[in-house]
Scaffold this motif. Structure first.
Motif, mmCIF file in Angstrom:
data_model
loop_
_atom_site.group_PDB
_atom_site.id
_atom_site.type_symbol
_atom_site.label_atom_id
_atom_site.label_comp_id
_atom_site.label_asym_id
_atom_site.label_seq_id
_atom_site.Cartn_x
_atom_site.Cartn_y
_atom_site.Cartn_z
ATOM 1 N N LYS A 112 0.835 -1.201 0.000
ATOM 2 C CA LYS A 112 0.000 0.000 0.000
ATOM 3 C C LYS A 112 0.868 1.248 0.000
ATOM 4 O O LYS A 112 1.921 1.286 0.614
ATOM 5 C CB LYS A 112 -0.890 0.017 1.245
ATOM 6 N N ILE A 113 0.377 2.263 -0.696
ATOM 7 C CA ILE A 113 1.125 3.525 -0.679
ATOM 8 C C ILE A 113 0.840 4.255 0.632
ATOM 9 O O ILE A 113 -0.130 3.963 1.310
ATOM 10 C CB ILE A 113 0.754 4.445 -1.865
ATOM 11 N N THR A 114 1.702 5.181 0.954
ATOM 12 C CA THR A 114 1.613 5.904 2.225
ATOM 13 C C THR A 114 0.237 6.472 2.497
ATOM 14 O O THR A 114 -0.308 6.323 3.595
ATOM 15 C CB THR A 114 2.659 7.037 2.248
ATOM 16 N N ILE A 135 12.654 12.830 3.458
ATOM 17 C CA ILE A 135 12.540 11.386 3.697
ATOM 18 C C ILE A 135 12.325 10.657 2.380
ATOM 19 O O ILE A 135 12.914 9.588 2.139
ATOM 20 C CB ILE A 135 11.390 11.058 4.659
ATOM 21 N N ILE A 136 11.495 11.239 1.515
ATOM 22 C CA ILE A 136 11.255 10.626 0.209
ATOM 23 C C ILE A 136 12.567 10.471 -0.536
ATOM 24 O O ILE A 136 12.867 9.435 -1.126
ATOM 25 C CB ILE A 136 10.242 11.449 -0.615
ATOM 26 N N ARG B 74 11.166 -3.767 1.237
ATOM 27 C CA ARG B 74 11.709 -2.425 1.360
ATOM 28 C C ARG B 74 10.704 -1.348 0.962
ATOM 29 O O ARG B 74 10.639 -0.271 1.562
ATOM 30 C CB ARG B 74 12.942 -2.327 0.454
ATOM 31 N N ARG B 75 9.926 -1.670 -0.074
ATOM 32 C CA ARG B 75 8.967 -0.668 -0.535
ATOM 33 C C ARG B 75 7.870 -0.447 0.495
ATOM 34 O O ARG B 75 7.430 0.683 0.716
ATOM 35 C CB ARG B 75 8.362 -1.089 -1.881
ATOM 36 N N ALA B 79 7.157 3.090 2.419
ATOM 37 C CA ALA B 79 5.821 3.693 2.473
ATOM 38 C C ALA B 79 5.429 3.972 3.928
ATOM 39 O O ALA B 79 4.913 5.039 4.253
ATOM 40 C CB ALA B 79 4.795 2.782 1.807
ATOM 41 N N ALA B 80 5.667 3.009 4.794
ATOM 42 C CA ALA B 80 5.306 3.171 6.205
ATOM 43 C C ALA B 80 6.084 4.315 6.857
ATOM 44 O O ALA B 80 5.566 5.033 7.722
ATOM 45 C CB ALA B 80 5.557 1.866 6.965
#
Lengths: 153, 626
Positions: A112-114, A135-136, B74-75, B79-80
């Motif tokens: 899931k995306i953020t 952070i990105i 990792r992805r 995201a978290a």
């Protein structure tokens, strides 16, 4: 028999032998309590907790497959239900239930995306745009990448 | 139920509540946002606002950390980490594996400052073209700065994976000294260390389970490192030293194998003879992966040859076979009994296997998924593989003679056969001298699952040998029909058209390798403008200049690196990129280039990559950072 009282003031009488799976209740029983109020666990959640503990009380070998099936089905709940359970299990120190709940909840946030995660948990982002940008960048430039390739086996 | 507070995965309705509707809404929203701030005041932007029952921040953090421990991808973690400050903190505390794709993209200190409890680190260093001597030695990618920082911060380190890095004996000593729980070391294409470093590692890492040296350069310090493993039982599960080009003490090795009951993977170097191999195999029938070492040079005695076949037969669990460094082909039938179980076979270290010998083996390998061979097996050998290995996922065909004018025994015929027989193919690396568009197009249609397609038609600018046309249509078909393609290497006579196809259809391509191809700047422009997922681009000897370089300005920050050597970019062109993109490290390397096909105003090698921490401090004199 021990009496548990939920936050909604509903009472449940359960055998001590079943309830001692909860570390918290076990301690109170050892201190001779027979009436245990649980102000942070509502009735709905308490019913489920009791159901879990009853199933897990009899852990003979023949029941193991049965228990695994039960656990699998038990996790098929809404995310809100899982949250209520995880806090209750945390407070009651039921480690086997926590070990089921943690990965189940984690599964709900995989792939899931953020922003989707924020919506699920109803969380507002508290980063400034600048902090978020940094952070990105860190995630992308330093920690992004695909599988390690190249070895035979 | 309020729609805005329920996520899309709330398919099941909540069970009927016992106390009536008034509290239903509140009860449904355990992690409820922050509208009213929640009872546990002020946590609204953090783990989750808590509307109903008060849970102290500590409990929320604790639960969150425990949940996040189960995120391994990792992805997912990335995201978290962006959800909120609390989540960022919890994710940072629970990330145990770190992967650094380019050692110069970030400083070691930045990594350890963010992630405190790491147990597994993987780092990649030099770009791949370094393997072809296109990068002078001492260019960089030193492990030492990472070692010293990790030595302080990651005392619980268990696993280290390095690829194309320079690691010294002192670094190995540091690993042994600073990490008491160290379990696995994997070094791929590394150099800078020797057998004395290995000895320290063997002696001092008491818990080591895996020591895998793969295609690395190990200097011979005349230390018998095998004998440095402790005397008692080891926990070794994997020992791979097939690339170590120095003799080892066989008696010590045999004793080591005897006292390593957990050993599953053993890759021997060419100094272990077939007779010695026999002795090891009867000691370790539990092996799953075996690198046979020499598979030749039998000790000539008056006694008969040992029963090699029965030794192999006793190893019922072998699924992966490699080695055969100096193979004496008459012994090959000994391996027949394990062939039916093999999922992975690597004949690409041993030179002398001819077509017939290969066929006798491959015809028994019905379960094979990975095959690496030399082209000495010929098209006929590949046809045999295609007939038997229906489950094949990966094939690599290497040239025995890497010269460009040699007679190559594999061609479009072999490629076509593979494509027709192995429909599940995902990855191919194929060296040849002759190819046709028809064969490549056929593969694009027969093997829709292809993820990696690397075709190296040796000899420069070679066209389709039947039609005389460029190889544009073949590669075009690959990018068009193979919808999962992420890695591509092109070769042969290619015009700008091929690149326009790549730009048009290669939407998932992440890695692209180009040599001696293209007509003009347009080719590179098509790729840089058309491939949004492009991360790694390595190009040599192509007519691409400053104009094409400029066309990628919008994308370079999304890429891990760009390599351009012996092309037509000028120093000024590179300078312009460096000015426009200040966070890009633009390295211009002037190495020795014997066949200087590049005129003096053109830069020899351009290697550029994004970096969070600016240009590196360890650049050698031949590297100019703009």
């Amino acid at each position: 028999m021990i009496t548990l009282q939920s936050s909604d003031k509903d009472v449940f009488e359960i055998e001590q032998s079943i309830l001692i799976q909860s570390g918290t209740i076990k301690n109170m029983v050892e201190d001779d309590f027979t009436f245990i109020p649980l102000p942070s666990v509502d009735t709905e959640t308490l019913i489920k907790i009791i159901e879990y503990m009853k199933k897990h009380a009899d852990k003979t070998d023949s029941k193991e497959k049965n228990i695994k099936e039960f656990d699998k089905d038990f996790m098929k709940k809404t995310l809100n239900e899982l949250f209520a359970l995880v806090f209750a299990a945390n407070y009651l120190h039921i480690s086997s239930l926590l070990e089921l709940l943690y990965p189940s909840i984690a599964d709900r946030i995989k792939d899931k995306i953020t922003e989707a995660i924020r919506q699920i948990f109803s969380i507002r982002c508290d980063f400034t745009p600048e902090e978020e940008r940094r952070i990105i960048m860190d995630n992308k430039w330093a920690h992004e990448g695909t599988e390690i390739e190249g070895t035979l086996d | 139920m309020s729609g805005s507070e329920m996520s899309e995965d709330e398919e099941r309705p909540c069970p009927s509540d016992l106390t009536g509707g008034a509290t239903a809404k509140a009860r449904n929203c355990c992690f409820n946002a922050a509208v009213s701030g929640g009872v546990s005041g002020g946590v609204s932007g953090g783990v989750g606002g808590f509307h109903f029952s008060p849970h102290p921040d500590q409990v929320l953090e604790n639960v969150l950390e425990n949940v996040l421990c189960f995120l391994t991808d990792r992805r997912d973690r990335n995201a978290a980490s962006l959800v909120s400050k609390s989540w960022h903190r919890a994710e940072a505390l629970t990330r145990s594996e770190v992967f650094i794709g380019n050692c110069y993209a970030v400083s070691p200190g930045r990594v350890t400052a963010r992630f405190e409890r790491v147990t597994s680190v993987a780092i990649k260093g030099k770009p791949r073209f370094a393997d072809f001597s296109l990068l002078p030695p001492d260019w960089g990618a030193h492990f030492t700065p990472w070692a010293s920082v990790m030595g302080d911060s990651y005392r619980g380190l268990e696993k280290l994976y390095l690829k194309r890095m320079s690691i010294s004996d002192d670094d190995l000593a540091l690993l042994a000294r600073c990490f008491p729980s160290f379990k696995e070391l994997v070094l791929v294409c590394c150099e800078g260390f020797g057998t004395s470093g290995l000895a320290i590692l063997a002696r001092d890492c008491r818990k080591i389970r895996a020591l895998d040296l793969i295609e690395s350069d190990v200097s011979d310090d005349e230390v018998d490192w095998i004998s440095y493993f402790p005397e008692n039982e080891t926990c070794l599960e994997s020992l791979a030293f097939d690339c170590v080009e120095c003799p080892i003490d066989f008696e010590a090795l045999e004793k080591l194998v005897i006292r390593s009951p957990s050993l599953k993977r053993l890759r021997l170097n060419r100094f272990v003879s077939i007779t010695q191999l026999y002795r090891l195999m009867i000691r370790a029938p539990q092996l799953t992966s075996l690198g046979t070492g020499s598979f030749g040079n039998p000790t000539l005695t008056d006694e008969q040859d040992p029963d090699y076949a029965s030794a192999f037969a006793a190893c019922k669990s072998i699924v992966c076979l490699s080695g055969f460094r100096e193979i004496a082909p008459e012994y090959l039938p000994a391996i027949y009994s394990v062939c039916c179980n093999l999922t992975s076979l690597n004949f690409s270290y041993g030179a002398n296997i001819n077509t017939e010998q290969f066929k006798s083996v491959i015809s028994r390998c019905h379960k094979l998924q990975v095959l690496w061979v030399f082209d000495s097996v010929c098209d006929e050998g590949l046809e045999a593989a295609a007939e038997t290995c229906k489950d094949l996922r990966e094939i690599r065909v290497f040239p025995i003679e890497a010269r460009e004018d040699a007679e190559a025994p594999v061609s479009d015929v072999g490629l076509l056969a593979i494509s027709e027989g192995c429909r599940k193919l995902k990855s191919i690396l194929y060296f040849c001298q002759r190819m046709t568009n028809a064969a490549v197009i056929a593969m694009s249609k027969n093997c829709p699952d292809l993820v990696v397609f690397r075709l190296c038609i040796m000899g420069r600018h070679l066209p389709d040998h039947v039609t005389g046309e460029p190889m544009d249509e073949g590669f075009g078909a690959i990018v068009k029909n193979c919808k999962k393609l992420t890695r591509l290497a092109v070769s042969g006579l290619l015009t700008d058209k091929a690149f326009s196809y790549i730009g048009q259809y290669g939407k998932l391509v992440r890695t692209l390798s180009v040599a001696f191809a293209g007509d003009s700047d347009m080719a590179l422009k098509y790729v840089l403008e058309g491939c949004p997922k492009l991360q790694k681009l390595e190009i040599r000897d192509c007519p691409f200049g400053d104009l094409s370089l400029r066309s990628g300005l919008h994308h370079y920050y999304n890429m891990r690196f760009l390599w351009l050597s012996s092309c037509r970019v000028t120093l000024q062109g590179c300078q312009e990129i460096a000015c426009q993109l200040p966070r890009l490290v633009v390295e211009v390397i002037s190495g020795e280039d014997e066949e200087r096909s590049v005129s003096p105003e053109h830069v020899n090698t351009l290697y550029m990559y994004r970096s969070l921490d600016g240009p590196r401090a360890d650049a050698p004199s031949f590297v100019q950072i703009l």
